[in-house]
Design a protein around this motif. Structure first.
Motif, PDB file in Angstrom:
ATOM      1  N   UNK A 397       0.844  -1.191   0.000  1.00 50.65           N
ATOM      2  CA  UNK A 397       0.000   0.000   0.000  1.00 50.65           C
ATOM      3  C   UNK A 397       0.886   1.250   0.000  1.00 50.65           C
ATOM      4  N   UNK A 398       0.306   2.385  -0.376  1.00 53.88           N
ATOM      5  CA  UNK A 398       1.053   3.644  -0.339  1.00 53.88           C
ATOM      6  C   UNK A 398       1.550   3.899   1.087  1.00 53.88           C
ATOM      7  N   UNK A 399       2.783   4.356   1.198  1.00 53.16           N
ATOM      8  CA  UNK A 399       3.388   4.598   2.492  1.00 53.16           C
ATOM      9  C   UNK A 399       4.206   3.433   3.024  1.00 53.16           C
ATOM     10  N   UNK A 400       4.036   2.258   2.449  1.00 52.99           N
ATOM     11  CA  UNK A 400       4.823   1.095   2.889  1.00 52.99           C
ATOM     12  C   UNK A 400       6.277   1.268   2.448  1.00 52.99           C
ATOM     13  N   UNK A 401       7.189   0.912   3.336  1.00 52.46           N
ATOM     14  CA  UNK A 401       8.609   0.965   3.002  1.00 52.46           C
ATOM     15  C   UNK A 401       9.216  -0.421   3.150  1.00 52.46           C
ATOM     16  N   UNK A 402       9.863  -0.889   2.085  1.00 50.87           N
ATOM     17  CA  UNK A 402      10.533  -2.187   2.063  1.00 50.87           C
ATOM     18  C   UNK A 402      12.040  -1.975   2.160  1.00 50.87           C
ATOM     19  N   UNK A 403      12.702  -2.802   2.946  1.00 52.99           N
ATOM     20  CA  UNK A 403      14.157  -2.730   3.056  1.00 52.99           C
ATOM     21  C   UNK A 403      14.749  -4.128   2.939  1.00 52.99           C
ATOM     22  N   UNK A 404      15.688  -4.293   2.010  1.00 52.57           N
ATOM     23  CA  UNK A 404      16.450  -5.523   1.873  1.00 52.57           C
ATOM     24  C   UNK A 404      17.794  -5.329   2.572  1.00 52.57           C
ATOM     25  N   UNK A 405      18.237  -6.317   3.313  1.00 55.76           N
ATOM     26  CA  UNK A 405      19.576  -6.313   3.884  1.00 55.76           C
ATOM     27  C   UNK A 405      20.212  -7.670   3.632  1.00 55.76           C
ATOM     28  N   UNK A 406      21.544  -7.679   3.562  1.00 51.27           N
ATOM     29  CA  UNK A 406      22.257  -8.927   3.326  1.00 51.27           C
ATOM     30  C   UNK A 406      23.617  -8.886   3.980  1.00 51.27           C
ATOM     31  N   UNK A 407      24.079 -10.040   4.438  1.00 52.78           N
ATOM     32  CA  UNK A 407      25.399 -10.122   5.056  1.00 52.78           C
ATOM     33  C   UNK A 407      25.908 -11.554   4.950  1.00 52.78           C
TER      34      UNK A 407
END
Length: 429
Positions: A397-407
């Motif tokens: 939905x509008x306003x949603x923030x997705x973040x990918x991280x990797x290590x």
């Protein structure tokens, strides 16, 4: 594959204090990127929470490198040989670990929080593959329960040509795309903003040395053409895709935005985390000879942990923590290796160029905790997830923030990371 050297030494520390114990950028990593402070963009090396300006320290580096490292993109540098890339890594590791160089280098450090990061290269071409077998199976099962994978999947690395012009660095807003969509119950399509906006958890491969048109890259040499890796989110409008993809595949459903993390994690930095490729299940065909290499079978997989988190406007307002959508590992998801991707891409004589970007395709693990898209997690919208705020999501939905991280972590090695790749959805224009 090359061997480990002093740059991988787990006992090596840096006089840049923040590097020691840093979860992403200890001295064992030293990724390259392009940053801007003031009017000009420059090539830098991440070390802890700082960036070392490489153009500014040119007198301490090989004169032959100066021109390539003084550019506003890394294309010229990536065109050089893996030996040059390895030599620069060793030189930077030596400079940043020896306190004798602190006085000359410290004035050329800048805080990562004080700069704007740019795409590290000028991307000529972007190709997206489909090597995540569990993702392909999960999605295929939704549309073809009796035959989730097409007959060619286990013989040929499937890919399609993406749109390089809409690749953006982490943090760029995700403008909800519009296009034609036709729900199954409708008799005709309509044009409107996507209602089934999704993410795709992927790795990106940055091409270093290219190959001449008509000259395929042999599988045994393919790894030497990969300069490094990043996180990649190939945002997808599933409703647009369902209507348009036959017979030629995705178009408007994919070309509106692809996000990448800003740092190029070198192939050398990842050496301690190489793993054997997962054995193919009994009955699966062996790769054709042009895709088969003993060294790649033994070290072609990447031990990279991957996590996707979401926050909504309501979650941020309430001060709620990020919610984990996916938690898995790349090596468990890829049916084809990075080297096999490059070898196949060039096998018909296609010429790759320095700075080209290749996506792996969505990386999902066999269990539900590591599924790399909402299409899988919500079972095509049939099983919405409930977030800590009480909100439900099948798609973004509008306003949603997705973040990918990797290590990466391994016994006898220092953890290194990729940084993050994020984007926040904003309304359609």
């Amino acid at each position: 594959m090359t061997t480990l050297d002093e740059t991988h030494d787990p006992l090596r520390t840096s006089w840049v204090d923040s590097a020691n114990g840093h979860p992403d950028f200890p001295i064992q990593n030293l990724p390259l990127g392009v940053f801007q402070r003031g009017d000009d963009a420059a090539i830098g090396c991440a070390i802890g929470d700082q960036i070392l300006d490489l153009a500014a320290i040119a007198p301490l580096l090989d004169p032959a490198w100066q021109r390539a490292l003084s550019q506003p993109t890394l294309n010229s540098w990536l065109a050089r040989t893996p030996a040059d890339e390895r030599a620069l890594r060793r030189r930077l590791s030596g400079l940043l670990s020896d306190p004798a160089h602190r006085a000359s280098l410290e004035p050329h450090l800048v805080a990562q929080s004080a700069v704007t990061m740019h795409l590290p290269v000028q991307i000529g071409d972007f190709t997206d593959f489909y090597v995540g077998i569990h993702h392909a199976t999960n999605v295929g099962r939704q549309f073809r329960p009796d035959q989730p994978l097409m007959p060619n999947y286990k013989y040929v690395p499937i890919g399609y040509h993406g749109r390089a012009s809409s690749v953006r660095v982490s943090g760029h807003p995700v403008i909800r795309p519009s296009g034609q969509r036709k729900p199954p119950e409708a008799t005709e399509p309509t044009y409107s903003p996507s209602r089934r906006l999704d993410y795709e958890l992927e790795l990106g491969l940055w091409i270093g040395r290219g190959n001449a048109l008509g000259s395929p890259v042999p599988i045994a040499e393919a790894g030497g053409h990969i300069a490094g890796y990043c996180l990649l989110n190939d945002w997808s409008a599933r409703d647009l895709q369902a209507w348009e993809y036959q017979p030629l595949g995705p178009f408007l459903a994919k070309n509106f935005l692809t996000s990448v993390s800003p740092w190029i994690i070198s192939a050398d930095a990842l050496l301690p985390f190489r793993k054997p490729m997962p054995p193919r299940p009994a009955g699966d065909p062996a790769p054709l000879p042009y895709l088969d290499d003993p060294a790649d079978r033994e070290q072609g997989a990447l031990g990279i942990s991957l996590i996707v988190t979401i926050s909504t406007e309501a979650m941020r307002t309430a001060g709620l923590p990020l919610h984990i959508l996916s938690n898995g590992e790349a090596s468990a998801a890829m049916y084809w290796s990075a080297a096999q991707i490059v070898a196949h891409h060039s096998s018909n004589g296609c010429n790759l160029s320095p700075g080209d970007l290749i996506g792996t395709g969505t990386l999902s693990t066999a269990d539900a905790t590591g599924q790399g898209s909402l299409l899988e997690i919500s079972q095509g919208g049939k099983a919405p997830i409930t977030l800590p705020s009480g909100e439900q999501r099948s798609f973004l939905e509008d306003g949603d923030e997705l973040t990918l991280t990797g290590w990466c972590e391994a016994s006898g090695a220092v953890r290194i990371g990729f940084g993050s790749c994020s984007g926040r959805v904003v309304p359609s224009r």
